[in-house]
Motif scaffolding. Sequence first.
Motif, PDB file in Angstrom:
ATOM      1  N   PRO A  42       0.840  -1.200   0.000  1.00 30.03           N
ATOM      2  CA  PRO A  42       0.000   0.000   0.000  1.00 30.03           C
ATOM      3  C   PRO A  42       0.876   1.252   0.000  1.00 30.03           C
ATOM      4  O   PRO A  42       1.913   1.288   0.666  1.00 30.03           O
ATOM      5  CB  PRO A  42      -0.805  -0.113   1.295  1.00 30.03           C
ATOM      6  CG  PRO A  42      -0.194  -1.203   2.084  1.00 30.03           C
ATOM      7  CD  PRO A  42       0.705  -1.997   1.182  1.00 30.03           C
ATOM      8  N   ARG A  43       0.470   2.238  -0.758  1.00 31.68           N
ATOM      9  CA  ARG A  43       1.239   3.478  -0.830  1.00 31.68           C
ATOM     10  C   ARG A  43       0.960   4.343   0.392  1.00 31.68           C
ATOM     11  O   ARG A  43      -0.165   4.406   0.878  1.00 31.68           O
ATOM     12  CB  ARG A  43       0.853   4.274  -2.073  1.00 31.68           C
ATOM     13  CG  ARG A  43       1.260   3.594  -3.349  1.00 31.68           C
ATOM     14  CD  ARG A  43       0.925   4.477  -4.507  1.00 31.68           C
ATOM     15  NE  ARG A  43       1.305   3.823  -5.754  1.00 31.68           N
ATOM     16  CZ  ARG A  43       1.127   4.364  -6.923  1.00 31.68           C
ATOM     17  NH1 ARG A  43       0.571   5.537  -7.044  1.00 31.68           N
ATOM     18  NH2 ARG A  43       1.499   3.730  -7.998  1.00 31.68           N
ATOM     19  N   ALA A  44       1.999   4.998   0.857  1.00 30.10           N
ATOM     20  CA  ALA A  44       1.833   5.928   1.972  1.00 30.10           C
ATOM     21  C   ALA A  44       1.071   7.149   1.464  1.00 30.10           C
ATOM     22  O   ALA A  44       1.300   7.620   0.351  1.00 30.10           O
ATOM     23  CB  ALA A  44       3.198   6.343   2.510  1.00 30.10           C
ATOM     24  N   ARG A  50       3.771  16.540   4.309  1.00 22.84           N
ATOM     25  CA  ARG A  50       4.796  15.735   3.657  1.00 22.84           C
ATOM     26  C   ARG A  50       5.125  16.279   2.279  1.00 22.84           C
ATOM     27  O   ARG A  50       6.266  16.241   1.842  1.00 22.84           O
ATOM     28  CB  ARG A  50       4.355  14.286   3.577  1.00 22.84           C
ATOM     29  CG  ARG A  50       4.314  13.624   4.955  1.00 22.84           C
ATOM     30  CD  ARG A  50       3.802  12.232   4.909  1.00 22.84           C
ATOM     31  NE  ARG A  50       4.783  11.369   4.261  1.00 22.84           N
ATOM     32  CZ  ARG A  50       4.559  10.112   3.962  1.00 22.84           C
ATOM     33  NH1 ARG A  50       3.404   9.569   4.231  1.00 22.84           N
ATOM     34  NH2 ARG A  50       5.482   9.387   3.384  1.00 22.84           N
ATOM     35  N   LEU A  51       4.102  16.786   1.573  1.00 28.74           N
ATOM     36  CA  LEU A  51       4.335  17.380   0.262  1.00 28.74           C
ATOM     37  C   LEU A  51       5.227  18.611   0.391  1.00 28.74           C
ATOM     38  O   LEU A  51       6.163  18.791  -0.382  1.00 28.74           O
ATOM     39  CB  LEU A  51       3.005  17.755  -0.399  1.00 28.74           C
ATOM     40  CG  LEU A  51       3.102  18.424  -1.769  1.00 28.74           C
ATOM     41  CD1 LEU A  51       3.798  17.518  -2.768  1.00 28.74           C
ATOM     42  CD2 LEU A  51       1.721  18.812  -2.271  1.00 28.74           C
ATOM     43  N   ARG A  52       4.952  19.454   1.365  1.00 24.91           N
ATOM     44  CA  ARG A  52       5.776  20.661   1.570  1.00 24.91           C
ATOM     45  C   ARG A  52       7.223  20.303   1.875  1.00 24.91           C
ATOM     46  O   ARG A  52       8.148  20.968   1.417  1.00 24.91           O
ATOM     47  CB  ARG A  52       5.201  21.499   2.709  1.00 24.91           C
ATOM     48  CG  ARG A  52       3.953  22.235   2.334  1.00 24.91           C
ATOM     49  CD  ARG A  52       3.459  23.080   3.484  1.00 24.91           C
ATOM     50  NE  ARG A  52       2.251  23.802   3.099  1.00 24.91           N
ATOM     51  CZ  ARG A  52       1.356  24.230   3.955  1.00 24.91           C
ATOM     52  NH1 ARG A  52       1.515  24.032   5.256  1.00 24.91           N
ATOM     53  NH2 ARG A  52       0.297  24.871   3.534  1.00 24.91           N
ATOM     54  N   ILE A  57       7.496  21.095  -4.269  1.00 23.65           N
ATOM     55  CA  ILE A  57       6.942  22.433  -4.480  1.00 23.65           C
ATOM     56  C   ILE A  57       8.099  23.383  -4.778  1.00 23.65           C
ATOM     57  O   ILE A  57       9.057  23.467  -4.023  1.00 23.65           O
ATOM     58  CB  ILE A  57       6.139  22.904  -3.252  1.00 23.65           C
ATOM     59  CG1 ILE A  57       4.940  21.977  -3.045  1.00 23.65           C
ATOM     60  CG2 ILE A  57       5.691  24.345  -3.416  1.00 23.65           C
ATOM     61  CD1 ILE A  57       4.131  22.256  -1.805  1.00 23.65           C
ATOM     62  N   GLY A  58       8.006  24.078  -5.885  1.00 25.95           N
ATOM     63  CA  GLY A  58       9.059  25.011  -6.279  1.00 25.95           C
ATOM     64  C   GLY A  58      10.229  24.348  -6.979  1.00 25.95           C
ATOM     65  O   GLY A  58      11.270  24.977  -7.194  1.00 25.95           O
TER      66      GLY A  58
END
Length: 88
Positions: A42-44, A50-52, A57-58
Amino acid sequence: MEAVQVHQVIAKDGEIRITGLPYKKGQAVEVIVLLPPAASRPRARLTVGRLRKSGLIGLWQDRDDIGDSSVYARELREEAQARGEIRL
């Protein structure tokens, strides 16, 4: 060659019992046993936090060859979709 797909769970080591086939006594058949692919992990879940922290980003902000990153990303998605390669 005609194929019939039957799913069975092994009830006893080394034995398979298949019933209900649409063939008559004396007909020759060939049986090929395939194991299903291993279940994928299963994917986390990717949360905003977590994305930041991921650095995504950027990611393109300092590239000189990309004017508007939104337009560039859309073009990449459209090209991949035209090739049939988009996977989510």
